[in-house]
Scaffold this motif. Structure first.
Motif, PDB file in Angstrom:
ATOM      1  N   GLY A  57       0.906  -1.332   0.027  1.00 42.62           N
ATOM      2  CA  GLY A  57      -0.001   0.027  -0.072  1.00 42.62           C
ATOM      3  C   GLY A  57       0.756   1.233   0.029  1.00 42.62           C
ATOM      4  O   GLY A  57       0.348   2.399   0.585  1.00 42.62           O
ATOM      5  N   GLU A  78      -1.991  -3.887   2.984  1.00 43.30           N
ATOM      6  CA  GLU A  78      -0.737  -3.220   3.249  1.00 43.30           C
ATOM      7  C   GLU A  78      -0.345  -3.750   4.899  1.00 43.30           C
ATOM      8  O   GLU A  78      -1.310  -3.962   5.663  1.00 43.30           O
ATOM      9  CB  GLU A  78      -0.949  -1.898   3.527  1.00 43.30           C
ATOM     10  CG  GLU A  78       0.005  -0.940   4.197  1.00 43.30           C
ATOM     11  CD  GLU A  78       1.612  -1.234   3.583  1.00 43.30           C
ATOM     12  OE1 GLU A  78       2.302  -1.460   4.337  1.00 43.30           O
ATOM     13  OE2 GLU A  78       1.772  -0.992   2.403  1.00 43.30           O
ATOM     14  N   VAL A  83      -1.636   3.737   4.543  1.00 44.38           N
ATOM     15  CA  VAL A  83      -1.066   3.324   3.163  1.00 44.38           C
ATOM     16  C   VAL A  83      -0.754   4.825   2.664  1.00 44.38           C
ATOM     17  O   VAL A  83      -1.059   5.907   3.351  1.00 44.38           O
ATOM     18  CB  VAL A  83      -2.264   2.881   2.399  1.00 44.38           C
ATOM     19  CG1 VAL A  83      -2.616   1.530   2.818  1.00 44.38           C
ATOM     20  CG2 VAL A  83      -3.557   3.748   2.292  1.00 44.38           C
ATOM     21  N   THR A 108      -5.136  -2.579   6.026  1.00 40.10           N
ATOM     22  CA  THR A 108      -4.114  -2.436   6.663  1.00 40.10           C
ATOM     23  C   THR A 108      -3.927  -3.570   7.832  1.00 40.10           C
ATOM     24  O   THR A 108      -4.670  -4.149   8.263  1.00 40.10           O
ATOM     25  CB  THR A 108      -4.161  -0.895   7.022  1.00 40.10           C
ATOM     26  OG1 THR A 108      -5.102  -0.892   8.153  1.00 40.10           O
ATOM     27  CG2 THR A 108      -4.162   0.004   6.010  1.00 40.10           C
TER      28      THR A 108
END
Length: 187
Positions: A57, A78, A83, A108
């Motif tokens: 990301g 990510e 990100v 994330t």
């Protein structure tokens, strides 16, 4: 080649051999459904109507996701808690809005642990809690490592060799241009 550069009789050499994409060591990474972001962005691989997991990301991952989201269902994965950390806040906000408007999901705090034909397996950063994500294709956008192939040969053949861009330290195009200008000025 060293011979070709020697034929020019240079005062010195600025080596700009770039970087090579990072490929994680996970099961399935060598599958036929796994691509490097470079293959997608240079047009050598065209993906359409797919569920795509973009792994990474950072700036490259987000830009690749934006490129793909027009006619694919894209999820960005990510490992960090955020990100696009290298982007200016205003540019990041615009890019994230485009991705959100296109239906792109962003996960994330997740690390890639395996790739299969139609799924990827993730582990939560910190807890290692496993989950799966449906994905027909996986695009790796994990950054690059400096490509220093040939560096020893050039350093042996020339007194003045300096590395610029991703060859020395990976970064953005703007950083590479600035570094090239600065090092050329001092050179």
């Amino acid at each position: 080649t060293v011979a070709a550069v020697k034929a020019l009789h240079p005062y010195g050499v600025m080596l700009a051999t770039g970087g090579t994409p990072i490929v994680p060591r996970v099961p399935g990474v060598d599958g036929g459904n796994v691509y490097a972001y470079t293959q997608v962005l240079d047009g050598s691989v065209r993906l359409s109507g797919k569920r795509i997991a973009v792994i990474g990301g950072g700036v490259t991952g987000l830009e690749t996701a934006e490129f793909l989201c027009a006619d694919n269902q894209v999820t960005v994965v990510e490992m960090l808690d955020d990100v696009g950390t290298a982007l200016y806040d205003s540019a990041k906000a615009v890019l994230l809005k485009r991705l959100t408007d296109a239906g792109t999901a962003i996960l994330t705090g997740q690390t890639l642990t395996a790739i299969a034909a139609d799924t990827v397996t993730l582990a939560a950063t910190g807890t290692e809690e496993a989950s799966t994500l449906d994905a027909d294709a996986v695009v790796l956008a994990l950054g690059v490592r400096p490509n220093q192939d040939g560096l020893p040969a050039f350093e042996e053949a020339f007194d003045k060799v300096t590395r610029i861009g991703d060859c020395g330290a990976c970064g953005t195009i703007a950083e590479a241009l600035r570094e090239g200008n600065d090092k050329a000025f001092v050179f």
